[in-house]
Design a protein around this motif. Structure first.
Motif, mmCIF file in Angstrom:
data_model
loop_
_atom_site.group_PDB
_atom_site.id
_atom_site.type_symbol
_atom_site.label_atom_id
_atom_site.label_comp_id
_atom_site.label_asym_id
_atom_site.label_seq_id
_atom_site.Cartn_x
_atom_site.Cartn_y
_atom_site.Cartn_z
ATOM 1 N N GLY A 104 -0.811 -1.146 3.477
ATOM 2 C CA GLY A 104 -0.254 -0.158 4.573
ATOM 3 C C GLY A 104 -0.697 0.861 4.193
ATOM 4 N N TRP A 105 -0.476 2.027 4.775
ATOM 5 C CA TRP A 105 -1.209 2.877 4.780
ATOM 6 C C TRP A 105 0.157 3.851 5.030
ATOM 7 N N GLY A 132 -3.741 0.376 -7.046
ATOM 8 C CA GLY A 132 -5.078 -0.222 -6.274
ATOM 9 C C GLY A 132 -5.644 -0.528 -6.871
ATOM 10 N N GLU A 133 -5.986 -0.152 -8.046
ATOM 11 C CA GLU A 133 -6.979 -1.229 -8.622
ATOM 12 C C GLU A 133 -6.348 -1.808 -9.713
ATOM 13 N N GLN A 134 -5.089 -2.000 -10.209
ATOM 14 C CA GLN A 134 -4.495 -3.277 -10.447
ATOM 15 C C GLN A 134 -5.139 -4.793 -9.440
ATOM 16 N N MET A 135 -4.502 -4.166 -8.235
ATOM 17 C CA MET A 135 -4.726 -5.406 -7.472
ATOM 18 C C MET A 135 -5.935 -5.490 -6.568
ATOM 19 N N ASP A 136 -7.017 -5.052 -7.500
ATOM 20 C CA ASP A 136 -8.512 -5.252 -6.922
ATOM 21 C C ASP A 136 -8.842 -6.316 -8.127
ATOM 22 N N VAL A 137 -8.350 -5.825 -9.464
ATOM 23 C CA VAL A 137 -8.422 -7.086 -10.403
ATOM 24 C C VAL A 137 -7.651 -8.571 -9.685
ATOM 25 N N THR A 138 -6.591 -8.162 -9.350
ATOM 26 C CA THR A 138 -5.684 -9.477 -9.265
ATOM 27 C C THR A 138 -6.470 -10.397 -8.025
ATOM 28 N N ALA A 174 4.840 9.088 -5.394
ATOM 29 C CA ALA A 174 4.766 7.677 -5.415
ATOM 30 C C ALA A 174 5.200 6.728 -4.070
ATOM 31 N N LEU A 175 4.515 7.440 -3.139
ATOM 32 C CA LEU A 175 4.610 7.111 -1.546
ATOM 33 C C LEU A 175 2.658 7.596 -1.713
ATOM 34 N N ARG A 176 1.925 7.726 -2.065
ATOM 35 C CA ARG A 176 0.680 7.702 -2.194
ATOM 36 C C ARG A 176 -0.327 7.102 -3.115
ATOM 37 N N ASP A 177 -1.264 6.916 -2.496
ATOM 38 C CA ASP A 177 -2.652 6.583 -3.487
ATOM 39 C C ASP A 177 -2.289 4.280 -3.224
ATOM 40 N N GLY A 178 -2.686 3.861 -3.925
ATOM 41 C CA GLY A 178 -2.616 2.597 -4.091
ATOM 42 C C GLY A 178 -2.795 1.841 -2.780
ATOM 43 N N CYS A 179 -3.644 1.350 -2.403
ATOM 44 C CA CYS A 179 -4.085 0.903 -1.257
ATOM 45 C C CYS A 179 -5.529 -0.030 -1.973
ATOM 46 N N ASN A 180 -5.809 -0.817 -1.138
ATOM 47 C CA ASN A 180 -7.174 -1.381 -1.711
ATOM 48 C C ASN A 180 -7.556 -2.770 -0.768
ATOM 49 N N GLY A 226 0.439 -1.326 0.180
ATOM 50 C CA GLY A 226 -0.254 -0.376 0.518
ATOM 51 C C GLY A 226 1.125 1.240 0.301
ATOM 52 N N SER A 227 -0.583 2.424 -0.293
ATOM 53 C CA SER A 227 1.109 3.741 -0.213
ATOM 54 C C SER A 227 2.231 3.762 -1.040
#
Length: 336
Positions: free
Chosen positions: A220-221, A197-203, A239-245, A189-190
């Protein structure tokens, strides 16, 4: 097979203490206590959450990673240790299955390690990420397939993979062949941005559909203050923002509750284990839908060996047994 018809599960999305293992452990234990009040029977924490994911490795060139890398060595978790003992006691106290990601220190190496504690407090699985991804290869050693196991727990048959191991279809299939019922996924995460996060959801939804199991995913956050402490470069901060799911997925590929994509907390859902049979009645990838005579998986599941004897003294034993008209010669450990 487990007998529980319903399992209450939680996926955690919180920030680590970037300064100390003890600080992160304190937060972890507090969340476990809080989740216990909600009747949680299985709780999943993010990838290498203890002491923290090495975010520095994604934004710093190798020549500048020495100091933070050594700091991670100092704070890393040994297995067993007082840290793992604390998690074990907490699992037993609340009769809760705990899935934790740690930076494991084994002498002079660090590993991305997943730990599963059963509700009895027993550590039933310790596995290492088989291939660290991209920048992570500067930080962690490689794991082996000895840890690609599904374990029997109080909540059912549980398996785990970390991050981009979910893009290795053979690694996922190895767990599917062991009939996992609940898959625990962990991501940092982050990181990277919204697309992560979008790719994570698909996976994770695809794995749930393909394996016919529940997926509990934890990310993580990082707070704004933590991001600023890692870098003062605005571009690197992006590069250290978003990416959470952080999510809980059914065997039909559906979100049981809305996923967490920002902030700290955890989500809770009740898993109706009957949905596994409902999905597998239609498509069992390692059963009636498989074609093992056409396609199969070969796994080298022995632990990595760092020494192999070059010479071995052969032991030759021979005997002749005569029974009636037949002679049977038995040769063991032949020189051939």
């Amino acid at each position: 097979m487990q007998s529980k018809q319903t399992v209450r599960a939680a996926a955690v999305q919180i920030s680590p203490d970037l300064e100390s293992l003890s600080g992160t452990l304190e937060k972890v234990l507090a969340v476990i206590d809080e989740a216990a009040k909600d009747g949680v029977e299985l709780i999943v924490f993010p990838e290498t959450f203890m002491p923290y994911y090495p975010y520095f490795s994604f934004i710093l060139p190798p020549v500048k990673q020495g100091k933070p890398h050594l700091k991670l060595y100092e704070q890393a978790v040994e297995v067993p240790s007082a840290t793992t003992d604390a998690l074990s006691r907490k699992a037993k106290q609340h009769s809760m299955v705990i899935v934790m990601g740690v930076n494991e220190r084994d002498h002079g190496s660090l590993y991305n390690t997943q730990l599963i504690f059963d509700a009895t407090g027993e550590l039933v699985l310790k596995r290492r990420k088989i291939t660290p991804t991209y920048h992570e290869r500067m930080i962690w050693g490689q794991g082996d397939a000895a840890g690609l196991k599904v374990v029997e727990t109080n909540v059912g048959r549980v398996g785990a993979l970390a991050c981009w191991e979910h893009y290795n279809p053979l690694a996922r299939y190895s767990l599917m062949t062991q009939h996992e019922q609940i898959h625990c996924a962990q991501f940092p995460g982050s990181l990277v941005g919204p697309i992560f996060g979008e790719q994570m959801d698909v996976t994770i939804r695809h794995h749930a559909l393909e394996s016919g199991c529940f997926v509990i995913n934890a990310t993580g956050w990082l707070t704004d203050i933590q991001i600023q402490s890692l870098t003062d470069d605005p571009e690197m901060q992006k590069a250290l923002r978003d990416g959470c799911n952080t999510a809980i997925i059914t065997p039909e590929g559906k979100h049981l509750v809305p996923p967490m994509t920002e902030g700290e907390g955890y989500i809770v859902a009740d898993l109706d284990m009957g949905l596994i049979d409902k999905r597998k009645r239609m498509m069992d990838s390692v059963g009636h839908y498989a074609r093992p005579e056409l396609l199969s998986l070969r796994i080298q599941n022995a632990p990595s060996q760092y020494t192999t004897p070059m010479f071995q003294t052969p032991i030759v034993e021979s005997s002749i047994e005569v029974t009636g008209e037949s002679n049977h010669e038995i040769i063991t450990n032949s020189e051939i």
